[in-house]
Write a protein that holds these residues in place. Sequence first.
Motif, PDB file in Angstrom:
ATOM      1  N   LEU A  89     -15.231  -5.490  -0.584  1.00  0.00           N
ATOM      2  CA  LEU A  89     -15.109  -7.074  -0.214  1.00  0.00           C
ATOM      3  C   LEU A  89     -13.388  -7.311  -1.358  1.00  0.00           C
ATOM      4  O   LEU A  89     -13.968  -7.403  -2.584  1.00  0.00           O
ATOM      5  N   LEU A  90     -12.537  -7.389  -0.621  1.00  0.00           N
ATOM      6  CA  LEU A  90     -11.091  -7.759  -0.855  1.00  0.00           C
ATOM      7  C   LEU A  90     -10.504  -8.633  -1.319  1.00  0.00           C
ATOM      8  O   LEU A  90     -11.616 -10.094  -1.034  1.00  0.00           O
ATOM      9  N   ASN A  91     -10.458  -9.268  -3.002  1.00  0.00           N
ATOM     10  CA  ASN A  91     -10.099 -10.479  -3.595  1.00  0.00           C
ATOM     11  C   ASN A  91      -8.243 -10.608  -3.466  1.00  0.00           C
ATOM     12  O   ASN A  91      -8.027 -11.330  -2.820  1.00  0.00           O
ATOM     13  N   ALA A  92      -7.951  -9.285  -2.715  1.00  0.00           N
ATOM     14  CA  ALA A  92      -6.781  -9.271  -2.797  1.00  0.00           C
ATOM     15  C   ALA A  92      -6.279  -8.366  -1.786  1.00  0.00           C
ATOM     16  O   ALA A  92      -6.662  -7.235  -1.470  1.00  0.00           O
ATOM     17  N   ALA A  93      -5.491  -8.269  -0.843  1.00  0.00           N
ATOM     18  CA  ALA A  93      -4.852  -7.856   0.133  1.00  0.00           C
ATOM     19  C   ALA A  93      -4.444  -6.281  -0.676  1.00  0.00           C
ATOM     20  O   ALA A  93      -3.925  -5.903  -1.019  1.00  0.00           O
ATOM     21  N   GLY A  94      -4.964  -4.919   0.217  1.00  0.00           N
ATOM     22  CA  GLY A  94      -4.734  -3.746  -0.448  1.00  0.00           C
ATOM     23  C   GLY A  94      -4.329  -2.790   0.589  1.00  0.00           C
ATOM     24  O   GLY A  94      -4.560  -3.350   2.273  1.00  0.00           O
ATOM     25  N   THR A  95      -4.118  -1.779   1.186  1.00  0.00           N
ATOM     26  CA  THR A  95      -2.809  -0.575   1.809  1.00  0.00           C
ATOM     27  C   THR A  95      -4.086   0.093   1.808  1.00  0.00           C
ATOM     28  O   THR A  95      -4.802   0.939   0.982  1.00  0.00           O
ATOM     29  N   LYS A  96      -3.910   1.309   3.125  1.00  0.00           N
ATOM     30  CA  LYS A  96      -5.457   2.526   3.081  1.00  0.00           C
ATOM     31  C   LYS A  96      -4.314   3.483   1.664  1.00  0.00           C
ATOM     32  O   LYS A  96      -3.486   3.069   1.774  1.00  0.00           O
ATOM     33  N   ASP A  97      -4.994   3.879   1.518  1.00  0.00           N
ATOM     34  CA  ASP A  97      -4.965   4.997   0.468  1.00  0.00           C
ATOM     35  C   ASP A  97      -4.418   4.394  -1.031  1.00  0.00           C
ATOM     36  O   ASP A  97      -4.829   5.660  -2.045  1.00  0.00           O
ATOM     37  N   TYR A  99      -6.008   2.524  -4.755  1.00  0.00           N
ATOM     38  CA  TYR A  99      -6.693   2.689  -5.451  1.00  0.00           C
ATOM     39  C   TYR A  99      -7.834   1.267  -5.685  1.00  0.00           C
ATOM     40  O   TYR A  99      -6.574   0.605  -6.034  1.00  0.00           O
ATOM     41  N   VAL A 100      -8.550   1.157  -5.950  1.00  0.00           N
ATOM     42  CA  VAL A 100      -9.124  -0.209  -6.146  1.00  0.00           C
ATOM     43  C   VAL A 100     -10.552  -0.319  -7.425  1.00  0.00           C
ATOM     44  O   VAL A 100     -11.048   0.481  -7.133  1.00  0.00           O
ATOM     45  N   LYS A 101      -9.962  -0.878  -7.952  1.00  0.00           N
ATOM     46  CA  LYS A 101     -11.661  -1.520  -9.268  1.00  0.00           C
ATOM     47  C   LYS A 101     -12.214  -3.174  -8.623  1.00  0.00           C
ATOM     48  O   LYS A 101     -11.696  -3.929  -7.880  1.00  0.00           O
ATOM     49  N   VAL A 102     -12.885  -3.263  -9.324  1.00  0.00           N
ATOM     50  CA  VAL A 102     -13.476  -4.886  -9.239  1.00  0.00           C
ATOM     51  C   VAL A 102     -12.551  -5.611 -10.543  1.00  0.00           C
ATOM     52  O   VAL A 102     -11.659  -5.251 -11.406  1.00  0.00           O
ATOM     53  N   LYS A 103     -12.163  -6.444  -9.636  1.00  0.00           N
ATOM     54  CA  LYS A 103     -10.887  -7.195 -10.355  1.00  0.00           C
ATOM     55  C   LYS A 103     -11.246  -8.733 -10.924  1.00  0.00           C
ATOM     56  O   LYS A 103     -10.500  -9.203 -11.297  1.00  0.00           O
ATOM     57  N   THR A 104     -13.033  -8.827 -10.285  1.00  0.00           N
ATOM     58  CA  THR A 104     -13.018 -10.688 -10.170  1.00  0.00           C
ATOM     59  C   THR A 104     -14.378 -10.841 -11.189  1.00  0.00           C
ATOM     60  O   THR A 104     -15.109  -9.924 -11.119  1.00  0.00           O
ATOM     61  N   THR A 105     -15.022 -11.795 -11.648  1.00  0.00           N
ATOM     62  CA  THR A 105     -16.226 -11.544 -12.289  1.00  0.00           C
ATOM     63  C   THR A 105     -16.857 -11.581 -11.233  1.00  0.00           C
ATOM     64  O   THR A 105     -18.557 -11.804 -11.839  1.00  0.00           O
ATOM     65  N   ASP A 106     -16.983 -11.660 -10.027  1.00  0.00           N
ATOM     66  CA  ASP A 106     -18.008 -12.236  -9.282  1.00  0.00           C
ATOM     67  C   ASP A 106     -18.029 -11.144  -7.942  1.00  0.00           C
ATOM     68  O   ASP A 106     -18.968 -10.719  -6.545  1.00  0.00           O
ATOM     69  N   GLY A 107     -16.983  -9.651  -9.345  1.00  0.00           N
ATOM     70  CA  GLY A 107     -17.852  -8.869  -8.379  1.00  0.00           C
ATOM     71  C   GLY A 107     -16.573  -8.114  -6.973  1.00  0.00           C
ATOM     72  O   GLY A 107     -17.250  -7.084  -6.086  1.00  0.00           O
ATOM     73  N   LYS A 108     -15.554  -9.146  -7.054  1.00  0.00           N
ATOM     74  CA  LYS A 108     -15.155  -8.833  -5.600  1.00  0.00           C
ATOM     75  C   LYS A 108     -13.655  -7.777  -6.108  1.00  0.00           C
ATOM     76  O   LYS A 108     -13.593  -7.397  -7.152  1.00  0.00           O
ATOM     77  N   TRP A 109     -13.447  -6.833  -5.201  1.00  0.00           N
ATOM     78  CA  TRP A 109     -12.437  -5.706  -5.271  1.00  0.00           C
ATOM     79  C   TRP A 109     -11.215  -5.921  -5.200  1.00  0.00           C
ATOM     80  O   TRP A 109     -10.540  -7.168  -4.585  1.00  0.00           O
ATOM     81  N   GLY A 110      -9.752  -5.174  -5.509  1.00  0.00           N
ATOM     82  CA  GLY A 110      -8.254  -5.370  -5.842  1.00  0.00           C
ATOM     83  C   GLY A 110      -7.582  -4.079  -6.091  1.00  0.00           C
ATOM     84  O   GLY A 110      -8.168  -3.452  -6.592  1.00  0.00           O
ATOM     85  N   LEU A 122      -9.184   2.744  -0.649  1.00  0.00           N
ATOM     86  CA  LEU A 122      -9.575   2.014   0.739  1.00  0.00           C
ATOM     87  C   LEU A 122      -8.961   3.154   1.493  1.00  0.00           C
ATOM     88  O   LEU A 122      -7.863   4.232   1.338  1.00  0.00           O
ATOM     89  N   VAL A 123      -9.661   3.191   2.517  1.00  0.00           N
ATOM     90  CA  VAL A 123      -9.569   4.055   3.686  1.00  0.00           C
ATOM     91  C   VAL A 123      -8.973   3.571   5.612  1.00  0.00           C
ATOM     92  O   VAL A 123      -8.576   4.261   6.600  1.00  0.00           O
ATOM     93  N   GLU A 124      -8.998   2.222   4.679  1.00  0.00           N
ATOM     94  CA  GLU A 124      -8.397   1.537   5.551  1.00  0.00           C
ATOM     95  C   GLU A 124      -7.577   0.182   5.406  1.00  0.00           C
ATOM     96  O   GLU A 124      -7.806  -0.381   3.643  1.00  0.00           O
ATOM     97  N   ASP A 125      -5.987  -0.721   5.356  1.00  0.00           N
ATOM     98  CA  ASP A 125      -5.550  -1.660   5.541  1.00  0.00           C
ATOM     99  C   ASP A 125      -7.494  -3.404   5.437  1.00  0.00           C
ATOM    100  O   ASP A 125      -7.587  -2.589   6.281  1.00  0.00           O
ATOM    101  N   GLY A 126      -6.455  -4.157   4.381  1.00  0.00           N
ATOM    102  CA  GLY A 126      -7.507  -5.466   4.889  1.00  0.00           C
ATOM    103  C   GLY A 126      -7.272  -6.747   3.566  1.00  0.00           C
ATOM    104  O   GLY A 126      -5.982  -5.975   2.956  1.00  0.00           O
ATOM    105  N   ALA A 127      -7.456  -7.896   4.372  1.00  0.00           N
ATOM    106  CA  ALA A 127      -6.213  -8.516   3.401  1.00  0.00           C
ATOM    107  C   ALA A 127      -7.212  -9.436   2.725  1.00  0.00           C
ATOM    108  O   ALA A 127      -8.634  -9.011   2.681  1.00  0.00           O
ATOM    109  N   ALA A 128      -6.883  -9.974   2.083  1.00  0.00           N
ATOM    110  CA  ALA A 128      -8.643 -10.891   0.584  1.00  0.00           C
ATOM    111  C   ALA A 128      -9.719 -11.393   2.085  1.00  0.00           C
ATOM    112  O   ALA A 128      -8.934 -12.097   3.106  1.00  0.00           O
ATOM    113  N   GLY A 129     -10.488 -10.818   1.346  1.00  0.00           N
ATOM    114  CA  GLY A 129     -11.357 -12.053   1.893  1.00  0.00           C
ATOM    115  C   GLY A 129     -12.444 -10.869   3.228  1.00  0.00           C
ATOM    116  O   GLY A 129     -13.409 -10.938   3.844  1.00  0.00           O
ATOM    117  N   ASP A 130     -11.246  -9.802   3.215  1.00  0.00           N
ATOM    118  CA  ASP A 130     -12.217  -8.975   4.096  1.00  0.00           C
ATOM    119  C   ASP A 130     -12.810  -8.125   3.776  1.00  0.00           C
ATOM    120  O   ASP A 130     -12.987  -7.466   2.853  1.00  0.00           O
TER     121      ASP A 130
END
Length: 137
Positions: A89-97, A99-110, A122-130
Amino acid sequence: MPLLSPFAYNTNAYEKAAIAKKVSSLPPGTAVVLTELPSGPSGTDPYFKVDAANTTDVVFAVVSGTGSNITDKVFGKIVLFNAALIPVLLNAAGTKDQYVKVKTTDGKWGPIGAGEVGVARLVEDGAAGDIVFAMPV
């Protein structure tokens, strides 16, 4: 909108039953930490007890993308980190390839910043909340 749906990759072989330790709601894709092991299938408590991971925790699993929210009263499924792909679950937009990690205290990724170490790629693009798929690293 993510390219792959939560059903694109079958994570059933890597899923375990879990329930929240605290009164909370853990949506699909949330990173979780293990707080208590199950007592066994014939015991009184057959579920892993988990809580949302924060930025300094070692991630144990993520809430399954094909289920519903996990609470302290309603169990759900978690996808262990030995799966080839995990829903995040993304906290901020991300693009394919990226790297992400937990960025919030409620377990969302960025996406990671300079000097940070990624936990998944990431293996696909996504917007915040995706909810998108990523490969654990």
